[in-house]
Design an enzyme around this catalytic site. Structure first.
Site, PDB file in Angstrom:
ATOM      1  N   LYS A   1     -24.040 -52.966   6.240  1.00 20.18           N
ATOM      2  CA  LYS A   1     -22.788 -52.503   5.622  1.00 20.18           C
ATOM      3  C   LYS A   1     -21.817 -52.058   6.713  1.00 20.18           C
ATOM      4  O   LYS A   1     -22.230 -51.472   7.730  1.00 20.18           O
ATOM      5  CB  LYS A   1     -23.111 -51.341   4.685  1.00 20.18           C
ATOM      6  CG  LYS A   1     -21.954 -50.827   3.846  1.00 20.18           C
ATOM      7  CD  LYS A   1     -22.475 -49.743   2.885  1.00 20.18           C
ATOM      8  CE  LYS A   1     -21.349 -49.203   2.001  1.00 20.18           C
ATOM      9  NZ  LYS A   1     -21.838 -48.136   1.102  1.00 20.18           N
TER      10      LYS A   1
ATOM     11  N   SER B   1     -20.835 -48.526  -3.667  1.00 15.89           N
ATOM     12  CA  SER B   1     -19.899 -49.122  -2.747  1.00 15.89           C
ATOM     13  C   SER B   1     -20.519 -50.170  -1.819  1.00 15.89           C
ATOM     14  O   SER B   1     -19.814 -50.811  -1.044  1.00 15.89           O
ATOM     15  CB  SER B   1     -19.249 -48.031  -1.896  1.00 15.89           C
ATOM     16  OG  SER B   1     -20.235 -47.362  -1.165  1.00 15.89           O
TER      17      SER B   1
ATOM     18  N   SER C   1     -24.455 -45.449  -4.280  1.00 19.35           N
ATOM     19  CA  SER C   1     -23.845 -46.632  -3.678  1.00 19.35           C
ATOM     20  C   SER C   1     -24.763 -47.757  -3.268  1.00 19.35           C
ATOM     21  O   SER C   1     -24.283 -48.839  -2.941  1.00 19.35           O
ATOM     22  CB  SER C   1     -23.015 -46.228  -2.458  1.00 19.35           C
ATOM     23  OG  SER C   1     -21.893 -45.515  -2.894  1.00 19.35           O
TER      24      SER C   1
END
Lengths: 525, 108
Positions: free
Chosen positions: A78, A173, A197
């Site tokens: 990420k 996210s 997330s």
């Protein structure tokens, strides 16, 4: 061939036997990333360095000296983890062009094991959001939007134009990471989890999403959102793989003083056959308003599954559940107000041309660099931290946090081993619908089932369970006791085996050397 | 109404971030409203919780220099620098007052 969907363990065996080389594997994944570009899962693809890493791995395999199970395995990270020499943006204008001088500890650990870093995945700006829609590089599309399963159930008579506007979100996210794993472009991905997330997009994308216990995995190099709740998250296609990745990442890091000093021993998951000694708790407050009847049904079926297999299944209560989101809202914005203060343009990141004074330069830089969501949270956070509000909001929230954490302690002390809850309120919604509500409202709604585990620091995992009426993935969540990841994952693995979640039948236009096929079984040989 | 223009102005100063428009201000109002639900919870006698690891001691290492000498690495990411210095505009100049600032709040 069928490599991409293989379980990592099997891929490792294949690499060891030399039937496929790390370079070939890397090239296949890179090609697939290209042909699935429309998913917008990746912000940066580190093609050159990945191929170099694959080459090094290949040399080791030829010498018969692979570093371990992860050697040569393509992974994605990420874009809020620092990666040396590779741009780290947090999907924000504030960090566009920022090339980190160091690797986050978890990234370093993966590289030390020989993993091949394919690239950085897309997210909501600074990990603030539950849709992966609010980043500066645009939204991530859920690969299931392009699956035969979704098309058959949801768009039977549509035109291609309709397909374009019907794509569903990944959740967030860590949407990019979830989409990357779900679309077979990598075997494992790192996400982060502060309010859900990692688990939320895992549920929407039909992959395993593990949130480890706070303090187990180093946060050094993870650009912080909420220091007291953030953890690196692990996304994989099966529970066994999550256990392997966990094994390579967990353990004390002298660079992160919030990691516990206990010795961590990597473990292999046993194949549980007898669940009769297990006590599963079903928290009644997780039957939250807005929970879709479909998800409720999956949850019900799961409890029946455990009951029929002889486990003890009892209803429990976590009375402060409904305040978790409010509590999170205050603590998160407060910590964000503090954490985002470092972005002033002087040492790294975007810098405004405004030159009149340091303060006006800072203000202009932050005005230009942050999106509405980030700015909104900073302002709210500062409000709650004002002298006149500190006691009533920030301290109050910290007290409520203790109550929430205590709820879990009480339940686990009463003999419950693991909690079973839904992960999300519904399956993934179409993007056009999702953006009708603002970020804060959405986050408040979507994080309801995942947030409390972060409040209490407990480990939790999303296990893909089945497909909804619309042909989209639904997952269920297991919440475990602090640092009892082995037990948590063992139960999750058993459950995964029972439900036999179907493989995505991704329909992607191939531009290439015919590498992609639909696979009907999980095994790739 | 506790969210007066003074408070908003104060926040813009503290945060060095602007509200930008009516929506920004409304966002704050809604955030406060949302947070007010906390007051429904009885927290008498409850200690605030800073960290879930409060029962453990934090790891502290020896105060020895083990790394450094990375000036070039660190300077690489700065936009404005001179030799080994980060260059900042003049300090000690406060942010302009509300009336003189370009801020949405001026109209309020």
């Amino acid at each position: 061939a069928a490599l991409k969907e293989g379980l990592r363990f099997q891929v490792s065996a294949v690499l060891k036997e030399g039937r496929v080389t790390p370079t070939e594997l890397c090239q296949r994944c890179l090609a697939l990333i290209k042909s699935t570009k429309f998913l917008n899962a990746y912000i940066t693809v580190a093609e050159e360095t990945a191929l170099k890493q694959a080459e090094e791995s290949e040399k080791r395999y030829r010498r018969g000296q692979p570093l371990g199970v992860l050697d040569g395995i393509p992974v994605a990270v990420k874009d809020n983890f620092n990666t040396a020499g590779i741009e780290t943006t947090c999907a924000s204008n504030m960090l566009k062009g920022y090339i980190s001088p160091y690797n986050a500890t978890v990234v370093q650990k993966l590289l030390d094991q020989g993993a091949v870093l394919l690239g950085k995945t897309n997210l909501d700006e600074f990990a603030m959001g539950s849709g992966s829609t609010d980043g500066v590089f645009g939204p991530v599309r859920n690969p299931w939007s392009y699956s035969r399963q979704y098309k058959e159930k949801s768009l039977p008579k549509s035109h291609p134009a309709d397909e374009e506007s019907n794509w569903v979100i990944t959740g967030g996210s860590s949407g990019g990471s979830a989409a990357a794993v779900s679309s077979f472009t990598c075997f494992a991905a790192l996400g982060s989890d502060t309010g859900g997330s990692t688990r939320n997009p895992a549920a929407h994308c039909g992959v395993v999403g593990l949130k480890p216990t706070y303090g187990l995995i180093s946060r050094h190099g993870l650009i912080p959102l909420v220091n007291s709740m953030d953890v690196p998250g692990i996304l994989t296609r099966c529970v066994d793989d999550a256990a392997v990745v966990l094994g390579s990442l967990a353990g004390h890091d002298p660079k992160d003083s919030t990691t516990i000093q206990d010795d961590f021993k990597p473990f292999e998951l046993p194949d549980l056959t007898d669940v009769s000694k297990l006590s599963i708790g079903i928290p009644k407050e997780y039957h939250a308003p807005g929970l879709s009847s479909e998800i409720l049904a999956f949850w019900s079926k799961a409890t029946d599954l455990f009951k029929n297999a002889g486990a003890k299944v009892i209803e429990v209560s976590l009375p402060h559940t409904r305040y978790s989101i409010v509590c999170y809202h205050v603590l998160c914005t407060a910590e964000v107000a503090s954490n985002m203060a470092r972005f002033d343009g002087l040492e790294y990141g975007h810098r405004s041309d405004m030159n009149k004074s340091t303060e006006s330069m800072y203000a202009a830089t932050r005005r230009e660099g942050f999106n509405d969501v980030v700015r909104g949270r900073i302002l709210s956070g500062n409000y709650f931290l004002l002298k006149q509000n500190y006691e009533n909001y920030f301290i109050k929230a910290q007290k409520v946090r203790r109550l929430i954490a205590n709820d879990f302690v009480k339940v686990f002390r009463s003999g419950v081993d693991i909690l079973l809850t839904p992960t999300t309120l519904s399956d993934a919604v179409p993007y056009t619908e999702f953006i009708k509500e603002d970020n804060r409202t959405r986050s408040a709604q979507d994080d309801i089932l995942t947030q409390a585990a972060n409040m209490a620091g407990l480990p939790a995992i999303n296990v893909p369970t089945g497909l909804s009426e619309r042909g989209l993935p639904v997952g269920l969540q297991f919440i475990g006791q602090s640092f009892q990841e082995k037990q948590l994952l063992t139960v999750a693995k058993w459950f995964e085996k029972q439900v036999k979640f179907p493989m995505i039948q991704l329909e992607v236009k191939r531009n290439d050397h015919g590498a992609f096929q639909h696979q009907k079984s999980a095994s790739f040989l | 109404q506790k969210v007066t223009v003074e408070v908003l102005d104060h926040l813009e100063h503290l945060a060095l971030v602007d509200f930008r428009d009516a929506e920004g201000v409304e966002r704050l109002r809604k955030a406060i409203q949302f947070a007010d639900q906390l007051h429904e919870v009885n927290t008498d006698g409850v200690e605030p919780m800073d960290s879930v690891l409060e029962d453990r001691s934090l790891y502290l290492r020896e105060d020895d220099v083990t790394e450094g000498n990375c000036t070039n690495e660190l300077l690489k990411n700065a936009r404005q620098k001179v030799e080994e210095y980060f260059v900042a505009p003049p300090g000690n100049i406060p942010l302009p007052k509300l009336e003189e600032r370009e801020t949405f709040l001026q109209g309020s």
